[in-house]
Design an enzyme around this catalytic site. Structure first.
Site, PDB file in Angstrom:
ATOM      1  N   ARG A   1       0.801  -1.218   0.000  1.00 30.55           N
ATOM      2  CA  ARG A   1       0.000   0.000   0.000  1.00 30.55           C
ATOM      3  C   ARG A   1       0.835   1.269   0.000  1.00 30.55           C
ATOM      4  O   ARG A   1       0.725   2.102  -0.899  1.00 30.55           O
ATOM      5  CB  ARG A   1      -0.826   0.017   1.287  1.00 30.55           C
ATOM      6  CG  ARG A   1      -2.279   0.157   1.143  1.00 30.55           C
ATOM      7  CD  ARG A   1      -2.873  -0.140   2.499  1.00 30.55           C
ATOM      8  NE  ARG A   1      -2.499  -1.484   2.901  1.00 30.55           N
ATOM      9  CZ  ARG A   1      -3.321  -2.507   2.827  1.00 30.55           C
ATOM     10  NH1 ARG A   1      -4.542  -2.324   2.424  1.00 30.55           N
ATOM     11  NH2 ARG A   1      -2.934  -3.712   3.161  1.00 30.55           N
ATOM     12  N   THR A   2       1.674   1.415   1.015  1.00 34.04           N
ATOM     13  CA  THR A   2       2.379   2.680   1.208  1.00 34.04           C
ATOM     14  C   THR A   2       3.361   2.947   0.061  1.00 34.04           C
ATOM     15  O   THR A   2       3.418   4.054  -0.473  1.00 34.04           O
ATOM     16  CB  THR A   2       3.123   2.678   2.555  1.00 34.04           C
ATOM     17  OG1 THR A   2       2.193   2.324   3.575  1.00 34.04           O
ATOM     18  CG2 THR A   2       3.729   4.020   2.864  1.00 34.04           C
TER      19      THR A   2
ATOM     20  N   ARG B   1      11.154   3.654   4.455  1.00 35.17           N
ATOM     21  CA  ARG B   1      10.537   2.847   5.518  1.00 35.17           C
ATOM     22  C   ARG B   1      11.665   2.026   6.134  1.00 35.17           C
ATOM     23  O   ARG B   1      12.480   1.448   5.405  1.00 35.17           O
ATOM     24  CB  ARG B   1       9.466   1.931   4.959  1.00 35.17           C
ATOM     25  CG  ARG B   1       9.014   0.896   5.995  1.00 35.17           C
ATOM     26  CD  ARG B   1       7.787   0.158   5.588  1.00 35.17           C
ATOM     27  NE  ARG B   1       6.608   1.018   5.705  1.00 35.17           N
ATOM     28  CZ  ARG B   1       5.363   0.572   5.650  1.00 35.17           C
ATOM     29  NH1 ARG B   1       5.138  -0.715   5.480  1.00 35.17           N
ATOM     30  NH2 ARG B   1       4.342   1.403   5.759  1.00 35.17           N
TER      31      ARG B   1
ATOM     32  N   LYS C   1      24.277  -6.876   1.817  1.00 32.57           N
ATOM     33  CA  LYS C   1      25.729  -7.140   1.831  1.00 32.57           C
ATOM     34  C   LYS C   1      26.389  -6.528   3.050  1.00 32.57           C
ATOM     35  O   LYS C   1      27.609  -6.505   3.158  1.00 32.57           O
ATOM     36  CB  LYS C   1      26.365  -6.554   0.568  1.00 32.57           C
ATOM     37  CG  LYS C   1      25.830  -7.128  -0.722  1.00 32.57           C
ATOM     38  CD  LYS C   1      26.460  -6.399  -1.906  1.00 32.57           C
ATOM     39  CE  LYS C   1      25.804  -6.802  -3.204  1.00 32.57           C
ATOM     40  NZ  LYS C   1      26.218  -5.913  -4.300  1.00 32.57           N
TER      41      LYS C   1
ATOM     42  N   HIS D   1       4.206   6.969  11.598  1.00 33.72           N
ATOM     43  CA  HIS D   1       3.850   6.733  10.192  1.00 33.72           C
ATOM     44  C   HIS D   1       3.031   7.968   9.785  1.00 33.72           C
ATOM     45  O   HIS D   1       1.814   7.914   9.696  1.00 33.72           O
ATOM     46  CB  HIS D   1       3.015   5.445  10.102  1.00 33.72           C
ATOM     47  CG  HIS D   1       2.840   4.919   8.718  1.00 33.72           C
ATOM     48  ND1 HIS D   1       3.161   5.626   7.583  1.00 33.72           N
ATOM     49  CD2 HIS D   1       2.371   3.712   8.267  1.00 33.72           C
ATOM     50  CE1 HIS D   1       2.890   4.896   6.519  1.00 33.72           C
ATOM     51  NE2 HIS D   1       2.422   3.742   6.910  1.00 33.72           N
TER      52      HIS D   1
END
Lengths: 310, 178
Positions: A59-60, A109, A87, A137
């Site tokens: 969604r985001t 995020r 890595k 958020h």
């Protein structure tokens, strides 16, 4: 005339009521673009936006990408599996390498709360938080505010119940910041294992002993997702018991005001946080939240581009 | 009234100018068929409403009216200067094949009109776009000319022309600020 002076949007805690009013007003007017045949304006033409998602998201990330593209920005998506983080590269090194490619905005995020403050100190471009750990958020908080305001025409004086895993919910934190600054009364309910130890620190909220108490006469009921991938197994005996005490169903929804809004940040664990009957019912505004998400993120990207260097 | 302000048009002067523009729009388009008015926010949108009322009185027919906000189409958006609040665009009808009369209060460099034309094209493909302005103050930076002008006012770049509206969005006067 209102001015948005922030270069970054990391938390609603950092924004004033006026800042949020401006973002909501912009989002409201940007919605018109999303209903046209040609869903594009040239505003951010030539700007490069990197979507740096260290956690899974449908969604985001899609919403931010659509928002950027509707403003004519160029977008690059980086996901954990394709990132050099696998890595062993540090966030600071990743950030500096990305910065060398001259992006204008990094939308990130990250699983670590506060990672964005660290990133913002390292880079000269704008940083927008698409969710950091259990911290905030902000885009979800703003789209929730917009969705509620659409329904009631105001935010002040409303009773909003937030139910579920408050302790680990970044959505709850942003919602609490946004709603209380805009004058709503926030009531929290959830299992004691899912309540933050010093809950008063979240803001001016009322903590309820039971879910019934929280949703009684509520104008809005925001159900939070049980984060099964993180805390689901350790903080509650089983989903059935959780659903019995903290699940929203047609019966306990009657305690709220007639026609009260039901919201959920998604994805919904059907039958756990709420029954399918409620999730798909006439009081559910879940899809409206998703729709508003694009406009809110367009407003955020637009205004951070005009923010001052800090 | 301060000494550096000159009233170019008072309320009745504005009304006369809008009535004349209404007649010119009707004459040019041979009536109101397929004609729509789109005002540029904010002053142009208020004037488009006035023109629609005036046309309705003259012709006895209603002309669809819309409003367009050009903030997202400006060519002077820069990084690290506060971005302007975005206004609402309201066009409740299709522009396909329509004769669009774009309405603004003051025509100056022409950049606002260019942005408005870009914005209009994103809403559909009109048959033509005509431009109506209450004041043309000159100093064009783009090759744009108005089809209907209330009043031509040669100005210096140091001067400012402003259309003053009431709280109910009625045009009250046009002032030149030196």
């Amino acid at each position: 005339m209102a001015e948005f002076k922030h270069r970054n949007i990391i938390a609603l805690r950092d924004l004033t009521r006026e800042d949020m009013e401006l973002l909501l007003a912009t989002a409201e007017n940007m919605r018109e673009i999303n209903s046209r045949d040609i869903k594009k304006v040239p505003t951010l033409r030539g700007k490069t936006i990197i979507n740096l998602f260290y956690e899974a998201s449908t969604r985001t990330r899609t919403s931010f990408e659509i928002a950027a593209k509707r403003l004519s920005a160029d977008t690059v998506n980086i996901s954990p599996s394709t990132s050099s983080a696998t890595k062993g590269e540090t966030l600071a090194d990743t950030a500096l390498n990305l910065l060398a490619m001259k992006p204008d905005i990094i939308v990130m995020r990250h699983a670590v709360s506060g990672a964005h403050y660290h990133l913002a100190k390292k880079v000269s471009c704008s940083v927008v938080n698409a969710g950091d750990g259990a911290h905030e958020h902000p885009s979800q908080g703003l789209l929730d505010l917009l969705t509620i305001r659409d329904r009631f025409g105001r935010l002040d004086g409303l009773k909003v119940a937030i139910v579920g895993d408050i302790a680990h919910s970044r959505v709850a934190r942003s919602d609490i910041q946004g709603l209380t600054k805009m004058g709503s009364h926030v009531f929290l309910a959830g299992p004691p294992t899912m309540m933050p130890p010093v809950v008063e620190k979240l803001g001016n909220v009322t903590v309820c002993a039971t879910m019934r108490e929280a949703i009684q006469d509520a104008d809005v009921v925001i159900m939070l997702r049980i984060q099964q991938e993180r805390q689901g197994k350790t903080l509650m005996p089983n989903a059935r018991e959780y659903s019995r005490y903290f699940g929203l169903n047609p019966e306990n929804l009657k305690l709220a005001k007639p026609g009260a809004m039901v919201m959920h940040p998604g994805p919904i664990n059907r039958g756990v946080e709420m029954s399918s009957y409620v999730a798909d019912g006439s009081q559910s505004h879940v899809l409206k939240q998703v729709e508003n998400g694009v406009a809110v993120r367009m407003a955020m990207l637009y205004h951070v581009c005009g923010g001052e260097l800090e | 009234m301060t000494e550096n302000l000159t009233v170019l048009l008072d309320e009745s002067g504005i009304k006369r100018a809008l009535t004349r523009i209404s007649h010119e729009i009707l004459e040019r388009n041979k009536g109101v068929e397929d004609v729509v008015l789109i005002g540029i926010r904010s002053g142009g949108a208020f004037l488009a409403e006035e023109l629609a009322q005036s046309i309705a009185v003259i012709e006895g027919a209603a002309v669809p009216v819309g409003a367009i906000d050009i903030t997202l189409y400006r060519d002077d958006i820069k990084s690290h200067t506060p971005h302007l609040p975005v206004g609402k665009t309201e066009i409740g009808f299709s522009l396909q094949g329509k004769k669009v009369v774009l309405v603004d209060d003051v025509l100056f460099t022409g950049r606002t009109i260019r942005a408005a034309m870009d914005a209009l094209m994103d809403h559909g493909r009109p048959e033509c776009i005509q431009l109506a302005v209450l004041i043309d103050r000159g100093h064009r930076e783009l090759p744009i000319r108005a089809d209907f002008v209330g009043r031509n006012v040669p100005t210096s770049l140091k001067e400012n022309v402003q259309v003053v509206f009431s709280a109910q969005n009625q045009p009250l006067e046009v002032v030149l600020e030196k």
